[in-house]
Design a protein around this motif. Structure first.
Motif, short mmCIF file in Angstrom:
data_model
loop_
_atom_site.label_atom_id
_atom_site.label_comp_id
_atom_site.label_asym_id
_atom_site.label_seq_id
_atom_site.Cartn_x
_atom_site.Cartn_y
_atom_site.Cartn_z
N ASP A 156 8.68 13.61 -6.55
CA ASP A 156 7.30 14.03 -6.34
C ASP A 156 6.56 14.14 -7.67
OD1 ASP A 156 7.69 14.12 -3.62
OD2 ASP A 156 8.04 16.29 -3.56
N GLY A 163 3.63 11.61 -8.56
CA GLY A 163 2.42 12.38 -8.38
C GLY A 163 1.40 12.11 -9.47
N LYS A 164 0.31 12.87 -9.47
CA LYS A 164 -0.75 12.71 -10.46
C LYS A 164 -0.21 12.97 -11.85
CE LYS A 164 -5.48 14.13 -11.52
NZ LYS A 164 -6.62 15.00 -11.11
#
Length: 323
Positions: A166, A170-171
């Motif tokens: 994640d 993710g960003k």
């Protein structure tokens, strides 16, 4: 930030099995010999394999980042090991920021061997950073230490749980660093590595079109959390190159007499495009790279017999997997 414990797998116990050479004398001898030049394949050697969709040609056996390479301050022993592998025509070389001074040793070896030395190998390194900025810092440091302007493969190192995935995807995660580095030419291919839980590598392949996967491959694998029937099969379906590690289970398979080095190399290289084995001496480089003359692949019946022989003590040989 956790630095991975994953080996690239000489499997440290192999050092005691194969014996040692006078490493200081070897270093002097190789240094005096001058720059290495790739050896032509000998008659009877196994043909090169294609490392998935990278298109790179690799030998059944390659140079891992463990053994003498995962040390600090041992240049006189480590650099000659790399030089000998280059002289013998190694095609795939493994390293990582977490492997102590391994990258420095490679940089020194490439300089000593001359400008063509770097060109003759598919050079892989890794990042254990899960964020974009941390990964890019590791990449630039790796390139500096290796003395190169690009990596043939940059691998997301030692993936263990969904939280890491994640973060990576993710960003401002590490995958953004991968995309940037591929776009600007610092990285040509991307890979993933892991020996903890095959489900995590499967999920990583679902989330991103990686080019290679480095995972555990040995005859104890089928007993629990198997990589062979999950990760390797999925990689083949997707055209992803497969690199095998942990092929001797940190030397325990040899120490117990459960299998010979020849059997273990043949077994692993029957499943993977190439297997990486770390070395502690020039003698080990010669023995390991000499394994390309073995008979491949190992017949299915022989593989099954080896798995059955190892199965009663499989738990001793998969301690690197999730508990």
């Amino acid at each position: 930030m956790r630095e991975p414990s994953e080996t690239g797998s000489a499997d440290g116990g192999r050092r005691g099995v194969l014996g040692a050479v006078a490493t200081t004398a070897a270093a002097v001898a190789v240094g005096a010999a001058g720059c290495p030049s790739p050896a032509a394949p000998a008659a009877g050697e196994a043909p090169a394999r294609t490392l998935g969709r990278t298109g790179a040609q690799v030998e059944p056996v390659s140079l891992g980042g463990e053994g003498i390479l995962r040390t600090t301050g041992r240049h006189r022993e480590a650099v000659p090991v790399i030089l000998e592998a280059l002289r013998l025509g190694v095609r795939y070389c493994d390293t990582a920021p977490a492997y102590q001074q391994s990258q420095d040793y490679y940089g020194e070896a490439f300089r000593a061997a001359g400008p063509k030395a770097r060109e003759q190998v598919f050079l892989a390194s890794k990042t254990h950073a899960r964020d974009r900025d941390g990964a890019l810092r590791l990449l630039d440091d790796s390139l500096r230490r290796l003395g190169t302007d690009h990596l043939d493969s940059w691998q997301l190192h030692d993936l263990r749980d969904l939280e890491e995935l994640d973060a990576i995807f993710g960003k401002r995660g590490a995958i953004e660093a991968v995309e940037q580095a591929r776009a600007d030419g610092r990285v040509r291919h991307v890979g993933i590595t892991g020996h903890h839980d095959p489900r995590i590598l499967l999920e990583a392949m679902r989330r991103y079109p990686v080019d290679t996967v480095l995972c555990a491959v040995n005859p104890a694998d089928p007993a629990r959390l198997p990589f062979l029937t999950t990760v390797v099969e999925e990689a083949r379906r997707r055209g992803v190159g497969v690199i095998g590690m942990k092929i001797m289970a940190a030397g325990r398979l040899l120490q117990d007499g459960a299998a010979s080095a020849t059997e273990l190399i043949r077994y692993a290289a029957s499943h993977a495009d190439t297997v990486i084995i770390g070395c502690s001496s020039i003698a080990e480089v010669r023995e390991n790279l000499g394994a390309r003359s073995l008979s491949f692949p190992m017949p299915p019946a022989e593989r099954a017999a080896l798995e059955a022989r190892v199965a009663p003590r499989a738990g001793r040989y998969d301690t690197f997997k999730a508990g």
